[in-house]
Write a protein that holds these residues in place. Structure first.
Motif, PDB file in Angstrom:
ATOM      1  N   ALA A 124      -9.432  -9.776  -2.899  1.00  0.00           N
ATOM      2  CA  ALA A 124     -10.720 -10.466  -3.013  1.00  0.00           C
ATOM      3  C   ALA A 124     -10.628 -11.723  -3.878  1.00  0.00           C
ATOM      4  O   ALA A 124     -11.520 -12.015  -4.652  1.00  0.00           O
ATOM      5  CB  ALA A 124     -11.786  -9.521  -3.570  1.00  0.00           C
ATOM      6  N   LEU A 133     -15.647 -12.425  -5.051  1.00  0.00           N
ATOM      7  CA  LEU A 133     -15.984 -11.043  -5.392  1.00  0.00           C
ATOM      8  C   LEU A 133     -17.497 -10.947  -5.292  1.00  0.00           C
ATOM      9  O   LEU A 133     -18.211 -11.475  -6.142  1.00  0.00           O
ATOM     10  CB  LEU A 133     -15.463 -10.726  -6.800  1.00  0.00           C
ATOM     11  CG  LEU A 133     -15.263  -9.269  -7.204  1.00  0.00           C
ATOM     12  CD1 LEU A 133     -16.591  -8.509  -7.232  1.00  0.00           C
ATOM     13  CD2 LEU A 133     -14.294  -8.535  -6.267  1.00  0.00           C
ATOM     14  N   PHE A 167     -12.341   2.343  -0.700  1.00  0.00           N
ATOM     15  CA  PHE A 167     -12.685   2.918  -2.014  1.00  0.00           C
ATOM     16  C   PHE A 167     -14.145   3.378  -2.012  1.00  0.00           C
ATOM     17  O   PHE A 167     -15.053   2.607  -2.304  1.00  0.00           O
ATOM     18  CB  PHE A 167     -12.453   1.829  -3.068  1.00  0.00           C
ATOM     19  CG  PHE A 167     -12.490   2.294  -4.496  1.00  0.00           C
ATOM     20  CD1 PHE A 167     -11.721   3.373  -4.917  1.00  0.00           C
ATOM     21  CD2 PHE A 167     -13.255   1.625  -5.433  1.00  0.00           C
ATOM     22  CE1 PHE A 167     -11.732   3.776  -6.246  1.00  0.00           C
ATOM     23  CE2 PHE A 167     -13.271   2.016  -6.762  1.00  0.00           C
ATOM     24  CZ  PHE A 167     -12.508   3.098  -7.165  1.00  0.00           C
ATOM     25  N   GLU A 199     -17.145   1.147  -0.608  1.00  0.00           N
ATOM     26  CA  GLU A 199     -16.536   0.009   0.076  1.00  0.00           C
ATOM     27  C   GLU A 199     -16.764   0.072   1.582  1.00  0.00           C
ATOM     28  O   GLU A 199     -16.932  -0.956   2.230  1.00  0.00           O
ATOM     29  CB  GLU A 199     -15.038  -0.051  -0.237  1.00  0.00           C
ATOM     30  CG  GLU A 199     -14.383  -1.305   0.304  1.00  0.00           C
ATOM     31  CD  GLU A 199     -12.916  -1.462  -0.050  1.00  0.00           C
ATOM     32  OE1 GLU A 199     -12.235  -0.468  -0.338  1.00  0.00           O
ATOM     33  OE2 GLU A 199     -12.451  -2.621   0.001  1.00  0.00           O
ATOM     34  N   CYS A 203      -4.662  -2.481  -3.148  1.00  0.00           N
ATOM     35  CA  CYS A 203      -5.416  -1.744  -4.182  1.00  0.00           C
ATOM     36  C   CYS A 203      -5.446  -0.228  -3.990  1.00  0.00           C
ATOM     37  O   CYS A 203      -4.484   0.463  -4.293  1.00  0.00           O
ATOM     38  CB  CYS A 203      -6.825  -2.319  -4.259  1.00  0.00           C
ATOM     39  SG  CYS A 203      -7.705  -1.869  -5.768  1.00  0.00           S
ATOM     40  N   PHE A 204      -6.531   0.333  -3.461  1.00  0.00           N
ATOM     41  CA  PHE A 204      -6.737   1.783  -3.352  1.00  0.00           C
ATOM     42  C   PHE A 204      -5.634   2.467  -2.529  1.00  0.00           C
ATOM     43  O   PHE A 204      -5.378   3.669  -2.708  1.00  0.00           O
ATOM     44  CB  PHE A 204      -8.125   2.023  -2.734  1.00  0.00           C
ATOM     45  CG  PHE A 204      -8.615   3.445  -2.765  1.00  0.00           C
ATOM     46  CD1 PHE A 204      -8.632   4.180  -3.934  1.00  0.00           C
ATOM     47  CD2 PHE A 204      -9.105   4.042  -1.608  1.00  0.00           C
ATOM     48  CE1 PHE A 204      -9.116   5.488  -3.958  1.00  0.00           C
ATOM     49  CE2 PHE A 204      -9.585   5.344  -1.612  1.00  0.00           C
ATOM     50  CZ  PHE A 204      -9.586   6.073  -2.799  1.00  0.00           C
ATOM     51  N   PHE A 253      -8.933  -3.479  -9.720  1.00  0.00           N
ATOM     52  CA  PHE A 253      -9.008  -2.096 -10.196  1.00  0.00           C
ATOM     53  C   PHE A 253     -10.163  -1.945 -11.164  1.00  0.00           C
ATOM     54  O   PHE A 253     -10.457  -2.838 -11.955  1.00  0.00           O
ATOM     55  CB  PHE A 253      -7.692  -1.741 -10.896  1.00  0.00           C
ATOM     56  CG  PHE A 253      -7.202  -0.353 -10.599  1.00  0.00           C
ATOM     57  CD1 PHE A 253      -6.750  -0.008  -9.342  1.00  0.00           C
ATOM     58  CD2 PHE A 253      -7.176   0.620 -11.593  1.00  0.00           C
ATOM     59  CE1 PHE A 253      -6.291   1.274  -9.061  1.00  0.00           C
ATOM     60  CE2 PHE A 253      -6.708   1.897 -11.331  1.00  0.00           C
ATOM     61  CZ  PHE A 253      -6.272   2.228 -10.064  1.00  0.00           C
ATOM     62  N   THR A 268     -10.937   3.792 -14.275  1.00  0.00           N
ATOM     63  CA  THR A 268      -9.711   4.374 -13.716  1.00  0.00           C
ATOM     64  C   THR A 268      -8.470   3.722 -14.340  1.00  0.00           C
ATOM     65  O   THR A 268      -7.453   4.380 -14.555  1.00  0.00           O
ATOM     66  CB  THR A 268      -9.670   4.228 -12.178  1.00  0.00           C
ATOM     67  OG1 THR A 268      -9.871   2.857 -11.827  1.00  0.00           O
ATOM     68  CG2 THR A 268     -10.740   5.078 -11.514  1.00  0.00           C
ATOM     69  N   ARG A 315     -20.254  -5.899 -12.067  1.00  0.00           N
ATOM     70  CA  ARG A 315     -18.884  -5.535 -11.688  1.00  0.00           C
ATOM     71  C   ARG A 315     -17.850  -6.179 -12.588  1.00  0.00           C
ATOM     72  O   ARG A 315     -17.877  -7.391 -12.815  1.00  0.00           O
ATOM     73  CB  ARG A 315     -18.665  -5.968 -10.235  1.00  0.00           C
ATOM     74  CG  ARG A 315     -17.323  -5.647  -9.655  1.00  0.00           C
ATOM     75  CD  ARG A 315     -17.231  -4.202  -9.229  1.00  0.00           C
ATOM     76  NE  ARG A 315     -15.836  -3.852  -8.958  1.00  0.00           N
ATOM     77  CZ  ARG A 315     -15.243  -3.993  -7.785  1.00  0.00           C
ATOM     78  NH1 ARG A 315     -15.947  -4.430  -6.757  1.00  0.00           N
ATOM     79  NH2 ARG A 315     -13.980  -3.685  -7.626  1.00  0.00           N
TER      80      ARG A 315
HETATM   81  O1  LIG Z   1     -13.315  -6.537  -1.113  1.00  0.00           O
HETATM   82  C1  LIG Z   1     -13.930  -6.690  -2.166  1.00  0.00           C
HETATM   83  O2  LIG Z   1     -15.013  -7.282  -2.201  1.00  0.00           O
HETATM   84  C2  LIG Z   1     -13.312  -6.185  -3.408  1.00  0.00           C
HETATM   85  N1  LIG Z   1     -12.694  -4.931  -3.215  1.00  0.00           N
HETATM   86  C3  LIG Z   1     -12.544  -4.081  -4.213  1.00  0.00           C
HETATM   87  O3  LIG Z   1     -12.880  -4.380  -5.337  1.00  0.00           O
HETATM   88  C4  LIG Z   1     -11.943  -2.726  -3.924  1.00  0.00           C
HETATM   89  C5  LIG Z   1     -12.965  -1.903  -3.172  1.00  0.00           C
HETATM   90  S1  LIG Z   1     -14.507  -1.733  -4.003  1.00  0.00           S
HETATM   91  N2  LIG Z   1     -11.550  -2.079  -5.146  1.00  0.00           N
HETATM   92  C6  LIG Z   1     -10.737  -1.018  -5.179  1.00  0.00           C
HETATM   93  O4  LIG Z   1     -10.204  -0.562  -4.161  1.00  0.00           O
HETATM   94  C7  LIG Z   1     -10.509  -0.410  -6.573  1.00  0.00           C
HETATM   95  C8  LIG Z   1      -9.697   0.864  -6.557  1.00  0.00           C
HETATM   96  C9  LIG Z   1      -9.673   1.472  -7.906  1.00  0.00           C
HETATM   97  O5  LIG Z   1     -10.144   0.932  -8.881  1.00  0.00           O
HETATM   98  C10 LIG Z   1      -9.058   2.808  -8.092  1.00  0.00           C
HETATM   99  O6  LIG Z   1      -8.397   3.312  -7.156  1.00  0.00           O
HETATM  100  O7  LIG Z   1      -9.236   3.365  -9.183  1.00  0.00           O
END
Ligand SMILES: O=C(O)CNC(=O)[C@H](CS)NC(=O)CCC(=O)C(=O)O
Length: 285
Positions: A42, A46, A117, A129, A155-156, A181, A185, A219
């Protein structure tokens, strides 16, 4: 030995501001002599909500952030691997993708995040998500880069060893996890523990650029971008979100960390400790 750089910054909903931050990270990467720059998930924007994401998302041909990075990659002959959003045709959701921009400034590879996520943790975070993002359905096989064979994840995905082991089976030497992240967590140790575990069990280099600081009122991200070697050692790490950070404050300085990518070390680790699977006992996972 060639250096890889992982860039860290505080993305907002402004594509032009995020491009300025990333251009600053590109300058730092060039000054450090690194051969590829990895940027967070992202990085283009964001969003504060699903509707803001739908309003901001554009195809890469019209995305000023991506076009700007492509121009910089070409100017500096610097490949850039970056997490962005892309539209779903006629859809109510977006794609969370990672694109590889070559030193000619061309997008040659793309991966769409497979694991989304969706969490509801009482002490925070609550994030869904899948409400705004369409999950990917395939792996992008590892491909050649100036540093070695790269497998792109996001990420996830980090929490699912199966997909990283599959990349290893397909020949990956480097795995990248552009991330945003969460702070709880991250503070629980999940970020560094999982990154190092993925490095040790796949015997690969792990490059994990992450967002940091407050993106909006609601956020914030943990930071601590990291590069880990195939023996599990942390080769480079950026700072984390400040303890007393507040929304709107300049709490996320642009920063890179670097790590030497030595495929000789990787081959030695793999030779000295072969991880032969007993699939006759537990099947192929
Ligand atoms: O696409 C967007 O707008 C931004 N995407 C994110 O911020 C993503 C989905 S909300 N974040 C994570 O996957 C965090 C995982 C995490 O923190 C964990 O596994 O603990």
């Amino acid at each position: 030995m060639p250096l890889a750089a992982a860039g860290q910054f505080r993305a907002t909903a402004s594509l032009s501001q995020n491009l300025l931050s990333c251009r600053n990270l590109i300058s730092k990467t060039v000054a450090a002599g690194a051969k590829i720059l990895f940027l967070p998930e992202a990085s283009d924007y964001l969003p504060i909500s699903a509707s803001e994401s739908l309003r901001l998302v554009k195809p890469v041909e019209d995305n000023e952030f991506v076009l700007g990075l492509q121009a910089s990659a070409k100017e500096h002959k610097l490949p850039i691997c970056v997490g962005i959003h892309e539209p779903v045709e006629g859809g109510e959701r977006v794609k969370n993708t990672c694109v590889y921009i070559t030193e000619e400034g061309v997008i040659s590879k793309r991966y769409q995040k497979v694991h989304l996520f969706d969490v509801n943790i009482e002490s925070g975070p609550v994030l869904m998500e899948s409400r705004s993002v369409e999950p990917g359905r395939s792996i992008t096989p590892p491909f050649d880069t100036p540093l070695g064979k790269l497998g792109m994840l996001i990420c996830f995905d980090l929490r699912f060893p199966e997909i990283s082991l599959q990349h290893r089976r397909l020949g990956a030497q480097i795995l990248s996890y552009p991330s945003a992240f969460t702070v709880p967590t991250g503070n629980a140790g999940h970020w560094s523990t999982l990154l190092r575990a993925r490095a040790i069990e796949t015997q690969s280099y792990i490059i994990a650029p992450a967002l940091v600081g407050y993106h909006n009122e609601k956020r914030k991200s943990y930071g601590h971008s990291m590069i880990v070697g195939p023996w599990g050692e942390v080769l480079g790490e950026c700072s984390g979100i400040k303890e007393n950070a507040k929304p709107g404050e300049e709490d996320g300085e642009e920063e890179i960390c670097v790590g030497e990518i030595d495929l000789g070390v990787l081959e030695r680790v793999r030779r000295e400790m072969p991880l032969l699977r007993r699939t006759d006992v537990y099947g192929e996972i």
